[in-house]
Design a protein around this motif. Structure first.
Motif, short mmCIF file in Angstrom:
data_model
loop_
_atom_site.label_atom_id
_atom_site.label_comp_id
_atom_site.label_asym_id
_atom_site.label_seq_id
_atom_site.Cartn_x
_atom_site.Cartn_y
_atom_site.Cartn_z
N GLU A 126 0.83 -1.20 0.00
CA GLU A 126 0.00 0.00 0.00
C GLU A 126 0.86 1.25 0.00
N LYS A 127 0.30 2.30 -0.52
CA LYS A 127 0.97 3.60 -0.52
C LYS A 127 1.13 4.09 0.92
N PHE A 128 2.32 4.52 1.27
CA PHE A 128 2.53 5.09 2.61
C PHE A 128 1.71 6.38 2.73
N VAL A 129 0.99 6.49 3.84
CA VAL A 129 0.11 7.65 4.05
C VAL A 129 0.81 8.64 4.97
N PRO A 130 1.13 9.86 4.47
CA PRO A 130 1.65 10.89 5.36
C PRO A 130 0.49 11.41 6.22
N PHE A 131 0.47 11.07 7.48
CA PHE A 131 -0.66 11.41 8.33
C PHE A 131 -0.27 12.43 9.40
N THR A 132 -1.27 13.15 9.86
CA THR A 132 -1.04 14.05 11.00
C THR A 132 -1.36 13.35 12.31
N LYS A 133 -2.33 12.40 12.25
CA LYS A 133 -2.70 11.62 13.44
C LYS A 133 -3.11 10.22 13.01
N GLU A 134 -2.87 9.27 13.90
CA GLU A 134 -3.50 7.95 13.77
C GLU A 134 -4.66 7.91 14.76
N LEU A 135 -5.80 7.42 14.28
CA LEU A 135 -7.03 7.43 15.07
C LEU A 135 -7.60 6.03 15.17
N ALA A 136 -8.53 5.84 16.09
CA ALA A 136 -9.21 4.55 16.20
C ALA A 136 -10.58 4.76 16.82
N ILE A 137 -11.47 3.83 16.51
CA ILE A 137 -12.79 3.83 17.15
C ILE A 137 -13.18 2.39 17.46
N ILE A 138 -13.77 2.19 18.63
CA ILE A 138 -14.35 0.91 19.02
C ILE A 138 -15.85 1.02 18.83
N ALA A 139 -16.42 0.03 18.14
CA ALA A 139 -17.86 0.03 17.89
C ALA A 139 -18.41 -1.36 18.20
N ALA A 140 -19.69 -1.43 18.56
CA ALA A 140 -20.31 -2.70 18.91
C ALA A 140 -21.70 -2.78 18.29
N ARG A 141 -22.06 -3.99 17.87
CA ARG A 141 -23.40 -4.23 17.29
C ARG A 141 -24.01 -5.44 17.98
N SER A 142 -25.28 -5.31 18.36
CA SER A 142 -25.98 -6.35 19.11
C SER A 142 -26.67 -7.34 18.17
N VAL A 143 -27.24 -8.40 18.75
CA VAL A 143 -27.96 -9.39 17.95
C VAL A 143 -29.21 -8.78 17.30
N THR A 144 -29.72 -7.69 17.87
CA THR A 144 -30.90 -7.02 17.28
C THR A 144 -30.53 -5.92 16.29
N GLY A 145 -29.22 -5.71 16.07
CA GLY A 145 -28.77 -4.71 15.11
C GLY A 145 -28.53 -3.33 15.70
N GLU A 191 -8.92 1.09 12.89
CA GLU A 191 -7.77 2.00 12.92
C GLU A 191 -7.80 2.87 11.67
N LEU A 192 -7.51 4.16 11.85
CA LEU A 192 -7.63 5.11 10.73
C LEU A 192 -6.46 6.08 10.71
N PHE A 193 -6.28 6.70 9.56
CA PHE A 193 -5.32 7.81 9.40
C PHE A 193 -6.09 9.11 9.20
N LEU A 194 -5.58 10.19 9.78
CA LEU A 194 -6.00 11.54 9.43
C LEU A 194 -4.88 12.13 8.59
N THR A 195 -5.15 12.39 7.31
CA THR A 195 -4.09 12.82 6.40
C THR A 195 -3.77 14.30 6.56
N ASN A 196 -2.69 14.70 5.91
CA ASN A 196 -2.25 16.10 5.99
C ASN A 196 -3.30 17.08 5.49
N ASP A 197 -4.15 16.60 4.55
CA ASP A 197 -5.19 17.50 4.03
C ASP A 197 -6.55 17.26 4.70
N GLY A 198 -6.54 16.60 5.87
CA GLY A 198 -7.75 16.48 6.68
C GLY A 198 -8.68 15.35 6.30
N LYS A 199 -8.23 14.45 5.41
CA LYS A 199 -9.08 13.33 5.01
C LYS A 199 -8.91 12.14 5.96
N ILE A 200 -9.96 11.32 6.03
CA ILE A 200 -9.95 10.10 6.84
C ILE A 200 -9.73 8.91 5.91
#
Length: 377
Positions: free
Chosen positions: A176-195, A249-258
């Motif tokens: 993959e192309k190396f991403v010049p990032f300003t921050k590395e980000l992350a989010i934890i999400a959960a989904r139940s049996v009912t959606g 896990e996500l990158f925040l790029t130099n131009d503000g993209k996720i």
């Protein structure tokens, strides 16, 4: 009557489910290879076997109501035979299937229209230099299966490095192309049996040598960026019909993209702060989802929180009692020590979380510096 939950994998992620299991009346039965693995001490029953041994999982299935996963090192084709015999896996094997191979995961994300770095699959050595030149140096090369904590990830800044990297690692790769990032980000999400879906605050993660060293909650990002990340989590969980907790896990790029970096279909290091900083930890949330219980609240109960991994920096059998006693003196701190018998460089031995009464960047940096000056020689 208590729910009997089987967990494939007995590391610290399974070990940290212990308090939630007691609270919810869930009995944990673990499949793990070593008597010394962290979760052995908290399990109601243990099947000592490697995690990709489906014969051991068949034994596990007879002892429990539902089976979940602590890691991704499983044999899906073999487990599918058990699923056909009505063994209940949560998340389902079909939800895991597009995520375990990093190249297939990237293709799946792209098919959903989710933002990812430019990438290609490397199987044959021919034309690899031309493909990398087209992509543009530097690039990141990742083994498609079984890489974690920086293992199997290589940053290539010049083509001369390529041959030695490929020849020393007899694997299939994602390039993959190396991403010049300003921050590395992350989010934890959960989904139940009912959606139903819940998300935890987006966090900033900081890596050293591709191993997570620090997590700061919440991340200092714009409202729009936060909403985009939450929307990514919803789209992914619903598309997969995922039941359980998942880390993105996500990158925040130099131009503000996720851009999405990787998906972990399980509880994740970036969510450890939730044990102290949220009403419902990621570990309790995972048990709630896979056991069919109501989901818990995910908001922060403090202004901000800092989690620092206590990584090995030498090969030894030390329990680091002196450093742990010093760390425990930090106000509003909690140490989780995983009880591993051997330390080696970059191995996760434990973590410390500090809750803060204000979201002050200077104070956050000071806490991180204080922890690391105590821990590392």
């Amino acid at each position: 009557m208590s729910i009997k939950l089987g967990i494939i994998g007995g590391g610290q992620l399974a070990w940290m489910m212990s308090d939630a299991a007691k609270k919810l009346g869930v009995e944990l039965i673990i499949q793990t290879p070593s008597q010394n693995d962290p979760a052995v001490s908290i399990a109601k029953d243990v099947i000592l076997s490697v995690v990709n041994d489906h014969y051991a999982t068949e034994v596990l299935a007879k002892k429990c109501d539902v089976i979940t996963f602590e890691n991704e090192f499983v044999n899906l084709p073999a487990l599918s035979l058990l699923e056909k015999q009505n063994v209940c896996f949560r998340p389902s094997l079909s939800a895991l299937s597009p995520l375990l191979d990093k190249y297939e995961q990237r293709c799946y994300l792209q098919s959903l229209g989710l933002p990812v770095p430019n990438f290609f699959d490397f199987i044959e050595q021919e034309n690899i230099a031309d493909k990398i030149t087209q992509l543009g140096l530097p690039v990141v090369i990742k083994t498609r299966r079984h890489g974690y904590d920086g293992q199997g990830t290589f940053i290539i800044s010049e083509l001369a490095q390529l041959a030695s990297t490929i020849n020393h690692n007899q694997s299939r790769f994602l390039v993959e192309k190396f991403v010049p990032f300003t921050k590395e980000l992350a989010i934890i999400a959960a989904r139940s049996v009912t959606g139903e879906i819940v998300t935890y605050p987006v966090v900033e993660t900081r890596q050293k040598d591709q191993v997570c060293r620090t997590v700061i909650a919440p991340a200092d990002i714009s409202k729009t960026q936060n909403e985009e990340i939450v929307a990514i989590a919803h789209k992914l969980l619903n598309s997969l019909q995922f039941i359980g907790v998942l880390g993105i896990e996500l990158f925040l790029t130099n131009d503000g993209k996720i851009l999405i970096n990787e998906i972990a279909p399980r509880t994740h290091n970036s969510g450890h702060f939730s044990i102290e900083a949220c009403a419902t930890s990621q570990f309790e949330q995972h048990l709630r989802t896979v056991c069919g219980l109501e989901l818990g609240k995910t908001e922060l109960n403090c202004a901000s929180a800092v989690m620092v991994n206590l990584l090995g920096y030498e090969t030894s059998f030390d329990s680091y009692q002196k450093q742990r006693q010093e760390l425990a003196k930090i106000p509003q701190s909690t140490i989780h020590w995983y009880g591993k018998t051997e330390s080696r460089p970059s191995r996760k031995l434990g973590h410390i979380t500090v809750l803060l009464s204000e979201n002050n960047q200077q104070q956050i940096e000071g806490i991180i510096q204080q922890i690391e000056s105590i821990w590392y020689p």
